[in-house]
Write an enzyme that holds these catalytic residues in place. Sequence first.
Site, PDB file in Angstrom:
ATOM      1  N   ASP A   1      22.267 -54.076  68.461  1.00 50.21           N
ATOM      2  CA  ASP A   1      23.323 -53.791  69.433  1.00 50.21           C
ATOM      3  C   ASP A   1      24.232 -52.667  68.948  1.00 50.21           C
ATOM      4  O   ASP A   1      24.562 -51.740  69.694  1.00 50.21           O
ATOM      5  CB  ASP A   1      24.172 -55.045  69.662  1.00 50.21           C
ATOM      6  CG  ASP A   1      23.621 -55.947  70.751  1.00 50.21           C
ATOM      7  OD1 ASP A   1      22.886 -55.450  71.622  1.00 50.21           O
ATOM      8  OD2 ASP A   1      23.922 -57.147  70.733  1.00 50.21           O
ATOM      9  N   VAL A   2      24.676 -52.769  67.706  1.00 49.61           N
ATOM     10  CA  VAL A   2      25.630 -51.797  67.181  1.00 49.61           C
ATOM     11  C   VAL A   2      25.027 -50.398  67.138  1.00 49.61           C
ATOM     12  O   VAL A   2      25.651 -49.415  67.569  1.00 49.61           O
ATOM     13  CB  VAL A   2      26.116 -52.222  65.779  1.00 49.61           C
ATOM     14  CG1 VAL A   2      26.941 -51.109  65.134  1.00 49.61           C
ATOM     15  CG2 VAL A   2      26.935 -53.504  65.883  1.00 49.61           C
TER      16      VAL A   2
END
Length: 394
Positions: free
Chosen positions: A180-181
């Site tokens: 996600d990051v």
Amino acid sequence: MTDASRGPLAGVRVLDLSRILAGPTCSQLLGDLGATVLKIENPATGGDDTRQWGPPYMKDGAEDTDLSAYFMCANRNKLSVAIDIASADGQAQIRRLAGVADILLENFKPGGLAKYGLDYDSLREVNGKLVYGSISGYGQTGPNASKPGYDLMAQGYGGIMSLTGEPDGQPMKVGVGIADVMCGMYACVGILAALRHAEATGEGQQVDVALVDSQIAWMINEGVNTRLSGEAPLRRGNGHPNIVPYGVYETADGHVIVAVGNDRQFARFCQVLELPDLAGDARFATNPARLANRDALAEHLVPAIRARTTQAVIDGLEGARVPVGPVQTLPQVFASEQAKVRGMVLDMEANGLTLPLIGNPLKLSATPVTYRHPPPRFGADTDRLSRDDPFAEE
């Protein structure tokens, strides 16, 4: 009107329809760099799902607030506006905001906003310069486009779990939502590139970024190793596929990280461990030889390091200019002078509360990041919709 003291993106207007982690990571970066970010949250659900992803929660007195640690980690420098996009009024409000925004960010399933008339093709008619960032699990195209995307699935599908973990253990995810990051970071780069194009030509575009694509991209050397050799890499725990010795070693009182990057460093490393003969041993004298004899080398190194304290190993190797470091817990990280001096320990005040956050790692000498707005309570800025310019910052 832009204000350079607010950062390099001062005056840029971001309409943020994203939630959870990838999209909010992207919009927080934009906000830190000076953009005004209106975070659109669903009043029917109480806002971003991560507001309820706790504990821990920030407390107001003895009561939990809707500021979970998870929510706060990715929602600084945003203003929370409650809009129900399933309603005709809500859709009209989004179209109004999109008409004056520079960037729209969303992470709905591909095609999910079309039924509301809020997809890219619809909103480009409202604002031809709009940069429309779309984050999804598998992208807007391809056989898996309709599948939902979560960080764990992306780590599994994209390959990182296959080579993370102990050699005889099960595949292991990274300890934080790294897919996600990293997707949020790739999205930020793509959006800023599209914004530059829009400012130069007046032409907006859609930026399509997928969790799985991003995760595959950051397989970097292991990915190209596989492409070149045709072989799946092995799980090596903390070992490195191309460098030895490189990993985590047990000491007399803990653990230490050693990263010997070349043969000269290896010779100095052996001197510190009082194993000088290893540097001249044909099995270990070069990095290719050490790779071929990894286990045999470990038989010498493991007991030698285990016989010393962590600090003794660090002091000795630092003195010999061999890369070495501790394995810190997060409390140790945030207590370290290094983290404090570098601005990575960040406290923000909000209505009498001190919110403990993590700082932005970007250090710009002329237009540094700014921390103007703490993570917002749900719907705290909805009254902006009654203003002539909802994006205007005081």
